[in-house]
Write a protein that holds these residues in place. Structure first.
Motif, PDB file in Angstrom:
ATOM      1  N   VAL A 286      53.413 -26.143 -76.533  1.00  0.00           N
ATOM      2  CA  VAL A 286      53.565 -25.933 -75.023  1.00  0.00           C
ATOM      3  C   VAL A 286      53.854 -24.636 -74.539  1.00  0.00           C
ATOM      4  O   VAL A 286      53.493 -24.083 -73.519  1.00  0.00           O
ATOM      5  N   ARG A 287      54.662 -23.878 -75.306  1.00  0.00           N
ATOM      6  CA  ARG A 287      55.063 -22.518 -75.230  1.00  0.00           C
ATOM      7  C   ARG A 287      53.931 -21.672 -75.356  1.00  0.00           C
ATOM      8  O   ARG A 287      53.372 -20.668 -74.616  1.00  0.00           O
ATOM      9  N   GLY A 288      53.092 -21.672 -76.494  1.00  0.00           N
ATOM     10  CA  GLY A 288      51.900 -21.146 -76.909  1.00  0.00           C
ATOM     11  C   GLY A 288      50.769 -21.576 -75.656  1.00  0.00           C
ATOM     12  O   GLY A 288      50.258 -20.376 -75.406  1.00  0.00           O
ATOM     13  N   MET A 289      50.613 -22.582 -75.153  1.00  0.00           N
ATOM     14  CA  MET A 289      49.717 -22.906 -74.017  1.00  0.00           C
ATOM     15  C   MET A 289      50.085 -22.146 -72.826  1.00  0.00           C
ATOM     16  O   MET A 289      49.168 -21.600 -72.316  1.00  0.00           O
ATOM     17  N   GLU A 290      51.294 -22.056 -72.567  1.00  0.00           N
ATOM     18  CA  GLU A 290      51.848 -21.305 -71.633  1.00  0.00           C
ATOM     19  C   GLU A 290      51.359 -19.877 -71.458  1.00  0.00           C
ATOM     20  O   GLU A 290      51.049 -19.220 -70.708  1.00  0.00           O
ATOM     21  N   ALA A 291      51.823 -19.272 -72.772  1.00  0.00           N
ATOM     22  CA  ALA A 291      51.487 -17.963 -72.976  1.00  0.00           C
ATOM     23  C   ALA A 291      49.903 -17.705 -72.904  1.00  0.00           C
ATOM     24  O   ALA A 291      49.683 -16.432 -72.396  1.00  0.00           O
ATOM     25  N   ILE A 292      49.357 -18.505 -73.511  1.00  0.00           N
ATOM     26  CA  ILE A 292      47.745 -18.142 -73.591  1.00  0.00           C
ATOM     27  C   ILE A 292      47.034 -18.155 -72.202  1.00  0.00           C
ATOM     28  O   ILE A 292      46.230 -17.464 -71.742  1.00  0.00           O
ATOM     29  N   THR A 293      47.335 -19.374 -71.532  1.00  0.00           N
ATOM     30  CA  THR A 293      46.645 -19.787 -69.989  1.00  0.00           C
ATOM     31  C   THR A 293      47.394 -18.771 -69.047  1.00  0.00           C
ATOM     32  O   THR A 293      46.693 -18.437 -68.193  1.00  0.00           O
ATOM     33  N   LEU A 294      48.739 -18.518 -69.159  1.00  0.00           N
ATOM     34  CA  LEU A 294      49.138 -17.879 -67.859  1.00  0.00           C
ATOM     35  C   LEU A 294      49.256 -16.550 -68.257  1.00  0.00           C
ATOM     36  O   LEU A 294      49.662 -15.445 -67.296  1.00  0.00           O
ATOM     37  N   SER A 295      49.275 -15.972 -69.343  1.00  0.00           N
ATOM     38  CA  SER A 295      49.347 -14.717 -69.962  1.00  0.00           C
ATOM     39  C   SER A 295      50.747 -13.999 -69.492  1.00  0.00           C
ATOM     40  O   SER A 295      50.543 -13.134 -68.794  1.00  0.00           O
ATOM     41  N   ILE A 296      51.658 -14.650 -69.809  1.00  0.00           N
ATOM     42  CA  ILE A 296      53.041 -14.555 -69.352  1.00  0.00           C
ATOM     43  C   ILE A 296      54.346 -14.535 -70.369  1.00  0.00           C
ATOM     44  O   ILE A 296      54.229 -15.315 -71.205  1.00  0.00           O
ATOM     45  N   PRO A 297      55.150 -13.544 -70.155  1.00  0.00           N
ATOM     46  CA  PRO A 297      56.328 -13.627 -71.258  1.00  0.00           C
ATOM     47  C   PRO A 297      57.050 -14.984 -71.107  1.00  0.00           C
ATOM     48  O   PRO A 297      56.972 -15.383 -69.998  1.00  0.00           O
ATOM     49  N   PRO A 298      57.654 -15.478 -72.096  1.00  0.00           N
ATOM     50  CA  PRO A 298      58.384 -16.642 -72.048  1.00  0.00           C
ATOM     51  C   PRO A 298      59.398 -16.846 -71.027  1.00  0.00           C
ATOM     52  O   PRO A 298      60.110 -15.685 -71.182  1.00  0.00           O
ATOM     53  N   THR A 299      59.630 -17.758 -70.370  1.00  0.00           N
ATOM     54  CA  THR A 299      60.844 -17.986 -69.636  1.00  0.00           C
ATOM     55  C   THR A 299      62.042 -18.881 -70.022  1.00  0.00           C
ATOM     56  O   THR A 299      61.618 -19.730 -70.780  1.00  0.00           O
ATOM     57  N   PRO A 300      63.270 -18.635 -69.837  1.00  0.00           N
ATOM     58  CA  PRO A 300      64.209 -19.411 -70.478  1.00  0.00           C
ATOM     59  C   PRO A 300      64.232 -20.973 -70.278  1.00  0.00           C
ATOM     60  O   PRO A 300      63.781 -21.198 -69.154  1.00  0.00           O
TER      61      PRO A 300
ATOM     62  N   ILE B  10      64.634  -6.602 -69.813  1.00  0.00           N
ATOM     63  CA  ILE B  10      64.915  -7.366 -68.577  1.00  0.00           C
ATOM     64  C   ILE B  10      64.000  -7.637 -67.435  1.00  0.00           C
ATOM     65  O   ILE B  10      63.991  -8.621 -66.797  1.00  0.00           O
ATOM     66  N   SER B  11      63.295  -6.284 -67.143  1.00  0.00           N
ATOM     67  CA  SER B  11      62.362  -6.366 -66.062  1.00  0.00           C
ATOM     68  C   SER B  11      61.188  -7.084 -66.377  1.00  0.00           C
ATOM     69  O   SER B  11      60.971  -7.926 -65.297  1.00  0.00           O
ATOM     70  N   PHE B  12      60.570  -7.327 -67.628  1.00  0.00           N
ATOM     71  CA  PHE B  12      59.558  -8.228 -67.835  1.00  0.00           C
ATOM     72  C   PHE B  12      60.051  -9.701 -67.693  1.00  0.00           C
ATOM     73  O   PHE B  12      59.429 -10.712 -67.093  1.00  0.00           O
ATOM     74  N   TYR B  13      61.200 -10.207 -68.241  1.00  0.00           N
ATOM     75  CA  TYR B  13      61.896 -11.513 -68.350  1.00  0.00           C
ATOM     76  C   TYR B  13      62.272 -11.844 -66.943  1.00  0.00           C
ATOM     77  O   TYR B  13      61.924 -12.904 -66.436  1.00  0.00           O
ATOM     78  N   GLN B  14      62.764 -10.939 -66.191  1.00  0.00           N
ATOM     79  CA  GLN B  14      63.319 -11.281 -64.884  1.00  0.00           C
ATOM     80  C   GLN B  14      62.169 -11.312 -63.761  1.00  0.00           C
ATOM     81  O   GLN B  14      62.133 -12.245 -62.932  1.00  0.00           O
ATOM     82  N   VAL B  15      61.152 -10.425 -64.069  1.00  0.00           N
ATOM     83  CA  VAL B  15      59.926 -10.710 -62.989  1.00  0.00           C
ATOM     84  C   VAL B  15      59.046 -11.965 -63.408  1.00  0.00           C
ATOM     85  O   VAL B  15      58.754 -12.740 -62.400  1.00  0.00           O
ATOM     86  N   ALA B  16      58.854 -12.160 -64.552  1.00  0.00           N
ATOM     87  CA  ALA B  16      58.107 -13.444 -64.903  1.00  0.00           C
ATOM     88  C   ALA B  16      59.008 -14.753 -64.485  1.00  0.00           C
ATOM     89  O   ALA B  16      58.306 -15.601 -63.695  1.00  0.00           O
ATOM     90  N   ASP B  17      60.180 -14.725 -64.404  1.00  0.00           N
ATOM     91  CA  ASP B  17      61.048 -16.036 -63.996  1.00  0.00           C
ATOM     92  C   ASP B  17      60.824 -15.835 -62.453  1.00  0.00           C
ATOM     93  O   ASP B  17      60.796 -16.751 -61.667  1.00  0.00           O
ATOM     94  N   TYR B  18      61.239 -14.615 -61.782  1.00  0.00           N
ATOM     95  CA  TYR B  18      61.043 -14.551 -60.049  1.00  0.00           C
ATOM     96  C   TYR B  18      59.735 -14.939 -59.532  1.00  0.00           C
ATOM     97  O   TYR B  18      59.523 -15.872 -58.846  1.00  0.00           O
ATOM     98  N   LEU B  19      58.549 -14.682 -60.567  1.00  0.00           N
ATOM     99  CA  LEU B  19      57.276 -15.107 -59.926  1.00  0.00           C
ATOM    100  C   LEU B  19      57.226 -16.593 -60.125  1.00  0.00           C
ATOM    101  O   LEU B  19      56.460 -17.446 -59.171  1.00  0.00           O
ATOM    102  N   TYR B  20      57.487 -17.401 -61.148  1.00  0.00           N
ATOM    103  CA  TYR B  20      57.409 -18.590 -61.244  1.00  0.00           C
ATOM    104  C   TYR B  20      58.340 -19.101 -60.246  1.00  0.00           C
ATOM    105  O   TYR B  20      57.740 -20.409 -59.427  1.00  0.00           O
TER     106      TYR B  20
END
Length: 658
Positions: free
Chosen positions: A332-346, A639-649
């Motif tokens: 499911v983490r791979g599916m998330e990365a492939i389909t959303l093209s997003i860094p992983p969130t915690p 921090i920027s990439f992971y913080q932005v990914a989390d913020y957007l979700y």
């Protein structure tokens, strides 16, 4: 002293506690011996590992001892040894022992697969009992294991009786005041662990195996049950929100892209290739997402196993990405990365979270180009919430359903893989050959409508119990992962042979990539080499075969394909065009549910919960991480990439633009 703390009335409870601590010690010792070459075995560290483990064992058993301790406290002396007392005691003792014994046996099988104590994966699997129970039944001799559990239970009960422990518990003159001391001790121990001790407190070592050995499996299980999601802003380092977005936008800026609202906290932009010398192409696209295929299994990526002849051959006929990394350790983490093209969130993958429909996925880019989108899965897509995620984001579902329906608000259609289309099936679904046969059948029908299609195909054969049809390859079914990989490779080769006979083949691009590696276990919280996966684009018109050695991420694959097809499209994707990456742009996002890493120029920055940051230099020859002083610039970028990914979700920034 021991007898004063635990009077005769508490004799059985004392035995119960000692049995648990003894079994926990034996299990910890066996795991240590099993993985001795991997752990830090220096005397001080080893003693500390077992000491912390002992404390967690005491805390864990206190929770189980608490109900019976309270029972012993409140039952008056005149009822000691009564029929009621005996029934409660025998049932409680037997059930408690059975839980312990079952958990210890289960821990061994879980460790064999994941090289970890119970974690959120074990919690998730409770939801999908059909697949898990069937997989366990196909992978292990269940009657033998259950027989062993009940045999040990019988022996322990017999020893308890022979030692007159039941007799002492039932026949005594223990008064309320004497019972108060052990009860208060157990209550205090339970309260301390419930209120002040976290599972992460066991992690006192640089070596991941020592951290896992210091834990207690049951305690880890309930800790994971309580914290299946992590708040990024609460547990991780952050910077100013606008600064984080500015840094991410700077990294996503390209000559052919334009942000739609550059001053807003979003990354929506238009990407154009209209000035390209090549016209836009609209071939069919079949994406094969291979279960658990590490790069280390391919000869073309350094292996000597010779079990992937098809993929090794394709690597010489494709755009072959030799330095690409998965973002996570689960499908499911791979599916998330492939389909959303997003860094992983915690925490858990977005695929399994709430509010995960009507998102901007790669499927929307295909939708903009007029494609029909289909998700193929050989099992029941109810597992891991796949049907809700894909169906809720515009994909038609083709799976081996067992009666579960799509949510009523999901408007896409669902097609079942019928019994007469199945030649082989195990716990995880039909074999790869069967799913590919279904893909060909659906492609034939789509060809007649002259509608281009994007098929996301999730394979299952390279998964424990590693069973597949007999007489296909020279490794017997169910014997090893190497056999499953060789069958997976065989099935891809057979699929392509069948596809080449079809009128739609010449106008179809095949993208092949793994969802994650076979194992992520190692000495470090993030073991870089355990994230490297094979990836290739095959049969793309006007694309000469070549090896692309640029460091890249799973999230970059489809933005790269869209660029190769010369598409103009709107995007909410974090991925980059690998082919046009400059050296400064090369990076890979890797993570697990607690640790978030950015790999760049042989350096790895890791953000962990509790606001912990670690920075390493990666020695590729021995896959070793050397601690280094923090690079503040790379830290802010990470921090920027992971913080932005989390913020957007969390703020609906991943949603489709209405």
């Amino acid at each position: 002293m021991w007898n004063k703390v635990f009077p005769k009335r508490f004799e059985l409870l004392k035995a119960y506690i000692l049995i648990f601590i003894s079994l926990a010690f034996i299990l910890r010792f066996c795991l240590t011996f099993w993985y001795y070459p991997q752990i830090d075995a220096s005397l001080f560290v080893l003693i500390k590992t077992f000491l912390i483990g002992f404390l967690f064992d005491v805390g864990t058993v206190s929770f189980f001892a608490l109900p019976y301790a309270i029972y012993l406290l409140i039952i008056p002396k005149k009822l000691h040894g009564s029929v009621f007392d005996r029934i409660i005691t025998y049932i409680g003792y037997s059930l408690g022992l059975l839980i312990f014994l079952f958990s210890f046996f289960a821990e061994i099988t879980f460790w064999e697969e994941f090289e970890r104590r119970f974690n959120f994966i074990a919690v998730d699997y409770l939801i999908y009992t059909y697949e898990v129970v069937k997989n366990i039944n196909e992978s292990y001799p269940i009657p033998l294991l259950l027989g062993a559990i009940f045999f040990v239970l019988f022996i322990v009960m017999l020893i308890t009786k022979k030692a007159n422990i039941f007799k002492k518990t039932f026949n005594n003159e223990t008064v309320f005041k004497q019972k108060l001391i052990p009860t208060i001790l157990i209550i205090l121990t339970s309260a301390i662990f419930a209120l002040f001790i976290k599972n992460e407190d066991a992690e006192q070592f640089n070596n991941r195996y020592n951290n896992e050995l210091a834990k207690t499996g049951i305690y880890s299980f309930f800790a994971a049950f309580r914290s299946n999601e992590l708040s990024y802003t609460e547990f991780y380092n952050t910077i100013d929100e606008d600064k984080a977005f500015a840094k991410v936008k700077q990294k996503l800026t390209a000559p052919n892209s334009e942000f739609l609202q550059p001053n807003e906290r979003q990354i929506f932009r238009t990407i154009t290739h209209s000035d390209s010398l090549q016209p836009a192409q609209k071939p069919n696209v079949i994406f094969i997402c291979i279960e658990s295929l590490s790069a280390s299994y391919l000869n073309s990526l350094g292996s000597e196993l010779k079990i992937t002849p098809t993929l090794d051959s394709l690597s010489n006929k494709s755009l072959f990405f030799t330095n690409l990394y998965a973002t996570g350790t689960r499908t499911v983490r791979g599916m998330e990365a492939i389909t959303l093209s997003i860094p992983p969130t915690p925490g858990r993958s977005i695929v399994k979270r709430d509010n995960n429909t009507n998102l901007f996925t790669i499927g929307e880019v295909f939708n903009q180009q007029g494609y029909e989108r289909n998700f193929f899965y050989g099992g029941d897509g109810y597992f891991d919430n796949m049907n809700t995620y894909f169906g809720g984001n515009g994909f038609n579902i083709i799976d081996r359903g067992r009666g579960f329906l799509l949510d009523s608000d999901i408007k896409t259609k669902r097609t079942n893989i019928d019994d007469d289309e199945v030649s082989f099936e195990n716990a995880w679904g039909v074999c790869d050959e069967d799913i590919y046969s279904k893909v060909i059948k659906e492609a034939d029908e789509a060809y007649l409508t002259e509608t281009p299609f994007f098929n996301f195909v999730m394979t299952t054969s390279n998964h424990r119990p590693f069973t597949y049809p007999e007489n296909k390859i020279d490794i017997p079914s169910g014997t090893s992962r190497e056999g499953a990989i060789k069958y997976t490779d065989y099935a891809i080769g057979n699929f392509l042979k069948q596809a080449q006979k079809k009128p739609w083949f010449n106008n179809t691009v095949f993208v092949i990539m793994a969802d994650h590696c076979a194992s992520s276990a190692g000495r470090w919280n993030l073991n870089i080499d355990k994230y490297r996966i094979p990836a290739m684009i095959f049969n793309l018109e006007n694309a000469a075969p070549q090896k692309i050695e640029k460091l890249s991420s799973q999230i970059d694959m489809f933005p790269t394909l869209f660029a190769l097809l010369n598409w103009d499209y709107s995007s909410n994707l974090f991925g980059l065009d690998i082919m046009k990456m400059k050296k400064a742009d090369e990076r890979a996002f890797i993570g697990n549910y607690r640790n978030l890493g950015l790999l760049k120029d042989q350096k790895l920055m890791i953000l962990s919960d509790q606001h912990v940051v670690n920075y390493y230099e990666w020695e590729t020859d021995n896959d070793n991480l050397i601690p280094k002083p923090i690079d503040t610039n790379l830290l802010e970028e990470t921090i920027s990439f992971y913080q932005v990914a989390d913020y957007l979700y969390r703020n609906n920034g991943l949603k489709l633009i209405k």
